[in-house]
Write an enzyme that holds these catalytic residues in place. Structure first.
Site, PDB file in Angstrom:
ATOM      1  N   ARG A   1       0.684  -1.141  -0.103  1.00  0.00           N
ATOM      2  CA  ARG A   1      -0.032  -0.105   0.019  1.00  0.00           C
ATOM      3  C   ARG A   1       0.916   1.443  -0.022  1.00  0.00           C
ATOM      4  O   ARG A   1       0.580   2.403   0.553  1.00  0.00           O
ATOM      5  CB  ARG A   1      -0.835   0.025   1.192  1.00  0.00           C
ATOM      6  CG  ARG A   1      -2.033  -1.401   1.288  1.00  0.00           C
ATOM      7  CD  ARG A   1      -2.699  -1.255  -0.100  1.00  0.00           C
ATOM      8  NE  ARG A   1      -3.436  -2.568   0.084  1.00  0.00           N
ATOM      9  CZ  ARG A   1      -3.105  -3.642  -0.377  1.00  0.00           C
ATOM     10  NH1 ARG A   1      -1.942  -3.745  -1.226  1.00  0.00           N
ATOM     11  NH2 ARG A   1      -3.847  -4.571  -0.521  1.00  0.00           N
TER      12      ARG A   1
ATOM     13  N   SER B   1     -10.726   0.682   3.078  1.00  0.00           N
ATOM     14  CA  SER B   1     -10.130   0.384   4.326  1.00  0.00           C
ATOM     15  C   SER B   1      -9.419   1.581   4.792  1.00  0.00           C
ATOM     16  O   SER B   1      -8.626   2.141   4.391  1.00  0.00           O
ATOM     17  CB  SER B   1      -8.765  -1.017   3.765  1.00  0.00           C
ATOM     18  OG  SER B   1      -9.423  -1.777   3.277  1.00  0.00           O
TER      19      SER B   1
ATOM     20  N   GLU C   1      -4.273   3.667   6.305  1.00  0.00           N
ATOM     21  CA  GLU C   1      -4.079   3.388   4.559  1.00  0.00           C
ATOM     22  C   GLU C   1      -4.429   4.747   4.330  1.00  0.00           C
ATOM     23  O   GLU C   1      -4.010   5.002   2.784  1.00  0.00           O
ATOM     24  CB  GLU C   1      -4.679   2.112   4.417  1.00  0.00           C
ATOM     25  CG  GLU C   1      -4.815   1.747   2.941  1.00  0.00           C
ATOM     26  CD  GLU C   1      -5.231   0.493   2.638  1.00  0.00           C
ATOM     27  OE1 GLU C   1      -5.829   0.416   1.467  1.00  0.00           O
ATOM     28  OE2 GLU C   1      -5.175  -0.501   3.377  1.00  0.00           O
TER      29      GLU C   1
END
EC number: 1.3.1.98
Length: 297
Positions: free
Chosen positions: A170, A220, A290
């Protein structure tokens, strides 16, 4: 920058535009100027013009995995998801512009018997955002199929491979260079049976629908901690349903923070920090956000 400069420089833009209209979380203050370029050339020209006049530039893709703060974004905000969706297939190579939607690419390539992007059906974002985040799902990620991406950096278009982009979980080098802009990306695919690929996409879509809340969220909220999953950790800490203002830890999936209606970025940030503190205190686990936070308080 409300002295008329932006109106003169970018007459095609929208001014004082509420960004909550363009984010999956339905949160976000106003953009001084919001431009949705119709071509890569228009994008290049806008960024060049902004640079010449000292106007800060912020790029938004599909509005997922981003939190725009309540004060909005100063300068020029460029949104890619509306028009920059051009796609070209050549053999087993797919080239897509930065605004192309990942689920659309997954369906298109599967129907043509090309495998590799099925995981993208679970990522409701754009090519640009996927490269920026090294987006992934269901055991795969962008880095596995990416050949190169054309990046606008310091006024030049540079073609960068996965290693140069520093793709990891990520993350990419783009996080360290907010002025760089993804223009397009190429993917290496391989032959597969169209029906098998479509069935796999249907399975992924079902998993996502069954495991996701039906209220606005950014996707997320936290990255996976080593050897675990953020949703499981947050639930184990007893935090499902925890709420600050109109933002709530979803009772469906604890790594989704949902907007119950009228939620603010300050609510979301306070809830994120509260969850991090309680997970740290109760389980000794450190959660890393995130979601990308942009704009002013």
């Amino acid at each position: 920058m409300h002295d008329g400069t932006l109106q003169r420089l970018f007459p095609a833009a929208k001014f004082d535009e509420p960004l909550r209209r363009y984010t999956a979380w339905k949160i976000g203050g106003p953009a001084d100027a919001l431009l949705e370029p119709s071509s890569i050339q228009e994008l290049l020209s806008a960024v060049e013009l902004a640079g010449e006049h000292g106007v800060p530039v912020t790029v938004l893709g599909g509005g997922t995995n981003v939190l725009v703060r309540d004060g909005g974004i100063r300068g020029l905000t460029i949104r890619l998801a509306k028009s920059l969706r051009g796609v070209k297939l050549s053999g087993e190579t797919l080239v897509a512009e930065a605004g192309a939607l990942y689920p659309v690419l997954a369906n298109m390539t599967a129907s043509r018997g090309l495998a590799g992007l099925e995981f993208a059906t679970g990522i409701p974002g754009t090519v640009g955002g996927a490269v920026f985040m090294n987006a992934g799902a269901y055991g795969s990620e962008t880095a596995r199929v990416l050949l190169w991406a054309d990046i606008l950096r310091d006024g030049r278009v540079v073609r960068m491979g996965p290693e140069e982009l520093g793709l990891s979980y990520r993350r990419s080098i783009l996080h360290d260079h907010p002025g760089w802009v993804v223009l397009r990306a190429a993917y290496r695919l391989h032959p597969g049976d169209p029906e098998d690929l479509r069935e796999r996409i249907r399975e992924f879509r079902t998993l996502r629908m069954n495991g996701s809340p039906n209220r606005p969220s950014c996707g997320s909220t936290f990255k996976r901690p080593p050897g675990d999953f953020p949703g499981r950790v947050i639930e184990a800490a007893g935090l499902k349903g925890l709420r600050v203002g109109q933002i709530e830890v979803s009772t469906v999936h604890a790594n989704y923070f949902v907007n119950l209606g009228g939620g603010t970025a300050s609510d979301a940030l306070r809830l994120m920090e509260l969850v991090r503190e309680r997970v740290r205190e109760r389980l000794g686990v450190e959660l890393e956000p995130e979601v990308r936070v942009v704009g002013e308080p």
